[in-house]
Design a protein around this motif. Sequence first.
Motif, PDB file in Angstrom:
ATOM      1  N   THR A 272      93.433  10.352 -18.716  1.00 55.37           N
ATOM      2  CA  THR A 272      93.372   8.887 -18.779  1.00 55.37           C
ATOM      3  C   THR A 272      93.812   8.239 -17.468  1.00 55.37           C
ATOM      4  O   THR A 272      93.443   7.105 -17.185  1.00 55.37           O
ATOM      5  CB  THR A 272      94.269   8.355 -19.915  1.00 55.37           C
ATOM      6  OG1 THR A 272      95.623   8.787 -19.693  1.00 55.37           O
ATOM      7  CG2 THR A 272      93.791   8.881 -21.263  1.00 55.37           C
ATOM      8  N   SER A 273      94.588   8.950 -16.674  1.00 59.01           N
ATOM      9  CA  SER A 273      95.097   8.376 -15.426  1.00 59.01           C
ATOM     10  C   SER A 273      94.165   8.690 -14.254  1.00 59.01           C
ATOM     11  O   SER A 273      93.498   9.717 -14.225  1.00 59.01           O
ATOM     12  CB  SER A 273      96.494   8.901 -15.122  1.00 59.01           C
ATOM     13  OG  SER A 273      96.470  10.303 -14.928  1.00 59.01           O
ATOM     14  N   LYS A 274      94.140   7.772 -13.285  1.00 55.72           N
ATOM     15  CA  LYS A 274      93.370   7.929 -12.051  1.00 55.72           C
ATOM     16  C   LYS A 274      94.259   7.498 -10.887  1.00 55.72           C
ATOM     17  O   LYS A 274      95.096   6.594 -11.027  1.00 55.72           O
ATOM     18  CB  LYS A 274      92.105   7.061 -12.069  1.00 55.72           C
ATOM     19  CG  LYS A 274      91.187   7.288 -13.272  1.00 55.72           C
ATOM     20  CD  LYS A 274      90.420   8.571 -13.182  1.00 55.72           C
ATOM     21  CE  LYS A 274      89.413   8.725 -14.313  1.00 55.72           C
ATOM     22  NZ  LYS A 274      90.041   9.060 -15.606  1.00 55.72           N
ATOM     23  N   SER A 275      94.065   8.105  -9.712  1.00 55.19           N
ATOM     24  CA  SER A 275      94.868   7.768  -8.537  1.00 55.19           C
ATOM     25  C   SER A 275      93.994   7.720  -7.300  1.00 55.19           C
ATOM     26  O   SER A 275      93.132   8.587  -7.108  1.00 55.19           O
ATOM     27  CB  SER A 275      95.981   8.811  -8.346  1.00 55.19           C
ATOM     28  OG  SER A 275      96.601   8.659  -7.085  1.00 55.19           O
ATOM     29  N   ILE A 276      94.223   6.710  -6.468  1.00 52.94           N
ATOM     30  CA  ILE A 276      93.534   6.597  -5.178  1.00 52.94           C
ATOM     31  C   ILE A 276      94.584   6.315  -4.118  1.00 52.94           C
ATOM     32  O   ILE A 276      95.361   5.362  -4.244  1.00 52.94           O
ATOM     33  CB  ILE A 276      92.491   5.467  -5.187  1.00 52.94           C
ATOM     34  CG1 ILE A 276      91.422   5.750  -6.243  1.00 52.94           C
ATOM     35  CG2 ILE A 276      91.849   5.313  -3.807  1.00 52.94           C
ATOM     36  CD1 ILE A 276      90.595   4.549  -6.603  1.00 52.94           C
ATOM     37  N   VAL A 277      94.633   7.143  -3.087  1.00 51.56           N
ATOM     38  CA  VAL A 277      95.575   6.960  -1.983  1.00 51.56           C
ATOM     39  C   VAL A 277      94.768   6.742  -0.712  1.00 51.56           C
ATOM     40  O   VAL A 277      93.924   7.571  -0.350  1.00 51.56           O
ATOM     41  CB  VAL A 277      96.503   8.181  -1.831  1.00 51.56           C
ATOM     42  CG1 VAL A 277      97.377   8.026  -0.588  1.00 51.56           C
ATOM     43  CG2 VAL A 277      97.375   8.345  -3.077  1.00 51.56           C
ATOM     44  N   LEU A 278      95.020   5.636  -0.035  1.00 45.83           N
ATOM     45  CA  LEU A 278      94.271   5.294   1.177  1.00 45.83           C
ATOM     46  C   LEU A 278      95.048   5.738   2.409  1.00 45.83           C
ATOM     47  O   LEU A 278      96.201   5.353   2.602  1.00 45.83           O
ATOM     48  CB  LEU A 278      94.010   3.790   1.226  1.00 45.83           C
ATOM     49  CG  LEU A 278      93.169   3.304   2.407  1.00 45.83           C
ATOM     50  CD1 LEU A 278      91.777   3.922   2.371  1.00 45.83           C
ATOM     51  CD2 LEU A 278      93.068   1.789   2.406  1.00 45.83           C
ATOM     52  N   VAL A 279      94.403   6.551   3.245  1.00 47.44           N
ATOM     53  CA  VAL A 279      95.013   7.031   4.482  1.00 47.44           C
ATOM     54  C   VAL A 279      94.712   6.065   5.623  1.00 47.44           C
ATOM     55  O   VAL A 279      95.604   5.666   6.376  1.00 47.44           O
ATOM     56  CB  VAL A 279      94.513   8.450   4.820  1.00 47.44           C
ATOM     57  CG1 VAL A 279      95.148   8.945   6.120  1.00 47.44           C
ATOM     58  CG2 VAL A 279      94.836   9.404   3.680  1.00 47.44           C
ATOM     59  N   GLU A 280      93.439   5.681   5.765  1.00 48.09           N
ATOM     60  CA  GLU A 280      93.068   4.697   6.792  1.00 48.09           C
ATOM     61  C   GLU A 280      91.805   3.970   6.364  1.00 48.09           C
ATOM     62  O   GLU A 280      91.034   4.461   5.536  1.00 48.09           O
ATOM     63  CB  GLU A 280      92.865   5.364   8.151  1.00 48.09           C
ATOM     64  CG  GLU A 280      91.765   6.395   8.201  1.00 48.09           C
ATOM     65  CD  GLU A 280      91.650   7.076   9.560  1.00 48.09           C
ATOM     66  OE1 GLU A 280      90.514   7.400   9.950  1.00 48.09           O
ATOM     67  OE2 GLU A 280      92.678   7.268  10.232  1.00 48.09           O
ATOM     68  N   GLY A 281      91.601   2.782   6.927  1.00 46.87           N
ATOM     69  CA  GLY A 281      90.433   1.975   6.570  1.00 46.87           C
ATOM     70  C   GLY A 281      90.742   0.984   5.469  1.00 46.87           C
ATOM     71  O   GLY A 281      91.859   0.473   5.352  1.00 46.87           O
ATOM     72  N   LYS A 298      95.135  -1.203   1.202  1.00 48.99           N
ATOM     73  CA  LYS A 298      95.413  -1.063   2.621  1.00 48.99           C
ATOM     74  C   LYS A 298      95.968   0.339   2.854  1.00 48.99           C
ATOM     75  O   LYS A 298      96.417   1.005   1.916  1.00 48.99           O
ATOM     76  CB  LYS A 298      96.427  -2.121   3.066  1.00 48.99           C
ATOM     77  CG  LYS A 298      95.930  -3.550   2.935  1.00 48.99           C
ATOM     78  CD  LYS A 298      96.996  -4.531   3.395  1.00 48.99           C
ATOM     79  CE  LYS A 298      96.517  -5.972   3.258  1.00 48.99           C
ATOM     80  NZ  LYS A 298      97.561  -6.942   3.690  1.00 48.99           N
ATOM     81  N   PRO A 299      95.962   0.819   4.113  1.00 49.44           N
ATOM     82  CA  PRO A 299      96.489   2.155   4.389  1.00 49.44           C
ATOM     83  C   PRO A 299      97.925   2.327   3.878  1.00 49.44           C
ATOM     84  O   PRO A 299      98.716   1.388   3.866  1.00 49.44           O
ATOM     85  CB  PRO A 299      96.430   2.235   5.919  1.00 49.44           C
ATOM     86  CG  PRO A 299      95.285   1.346   6.281  1.00 49.44           C
ATOM     87  CD  PRO A 299      95.359   0.205   5.313  1.00 49.44           C
TER      88      PRO A 299
END
Length: 396
Positions: A272-281, A298-299
């Motif tokens: 049920t869980s989702k994760s997004i981690v932004l490194v750059e851009g 944001k990063p």
Amino acid sequence: MTKKYQYNNISDFLKDDFFIASTLNPTDKTDLFWNKLIEDGLVDIDEFNKAKNALINPSYSSSPKDIDNEVNALWNRINTTNTINSQKKKVKLYIAYSAAAVACFIGLFLFVDKQIPLQNNTEILASDYNFSKASRISPSGNEVELIVNDSNEIKIVSDSVHIKNTQGGVHVNNDLIVEYDLYKVNYLQLIVPRGKRSKIDLIDGSSIIVNAGTRVIYPDKFIGNKREIYVDGEIYAKIAHDEDKPFIVRTNNLSLQVLGTTFDISAYESETSKSIVLVEGSVKIISHQPNVSDAILKPNQQYYIDRDESTITTVNPENHISWTEGIYRFKKESLKNILSRVAKYYGVTIRCDSLSQDKICSGSLDLKDDINAVLYDISLTTSLTCTYVDNEYQFK
């Protein structure tokens, strides 16, 4: 199809609507089409280039007089059509600009950082391919699998799998295993089993590292105004910049839009869980759930959602992408979460008693080791005993 295109003089080309359209508005697909005909000797390259020059530059004069008349008549027809279309567009543009001006005034101070030109939600959610039609094959066994057009299944026997997509076909560890039809979009499904990782180089220059227990569906070439793939699992992606073709990552309950960006997304259909981690851009997250707000990251930010509860927090991306190097780093993380990630990676069941699961740990684990070595390290660090009973590992 090729029998129709055996043109050997400029007049033949100028009477062909497809040639005219593909010259005035070329795409990767039309370029491939004409280049193939030229290579096969089905069209005269000199006459082909003369016809292109006549269309692109109306003052071009190295053709006979009757051809000049034909070109002039053709341009008159094109200009008449363009005039009619431009009049229609003026009305639409006037309305659009008026609405945009109001929206701009209202949201002027909402976002002053440099941002990518994002499409609206309707454009993002309108997929060019029905990914749900693809066979839903769960990662199992010990070998990486590649399925072409939902029919040709290829098992890849190797500890290290690197897939490169070129105009000629699919290369696995530098060996050509699938040749492409230049005029057809082929869809591939990569399935990575537990305990392994793979890398994909897409045709546009983007690269993706695929984590264990993940399947990725993607086309061999990107036709149209966007690039899109489907992910069930976890990937780390470096997306090549293309302002005219935003990159869309689809999952079962959210979509992610980027242009040139580096990020990690964990979106297993079974969870049920989702994760997004932004490194750059920069990325735009579009939820498919009506009661969950969209977000722009944001990063060094992580977007986390579980059912209909979402949060955005500041994180150290290195802790979330270390798996790409075969290392699982964690800092002040509960033993319950650590064991959950280890169980997911290796495809095993691990249980921990309620008195121990909230222990806070920091350190790293080498995912290149087998499961027994990894669990032995955890037991030493936590001073717990690990036993294997009834096909599951138990920590007490």
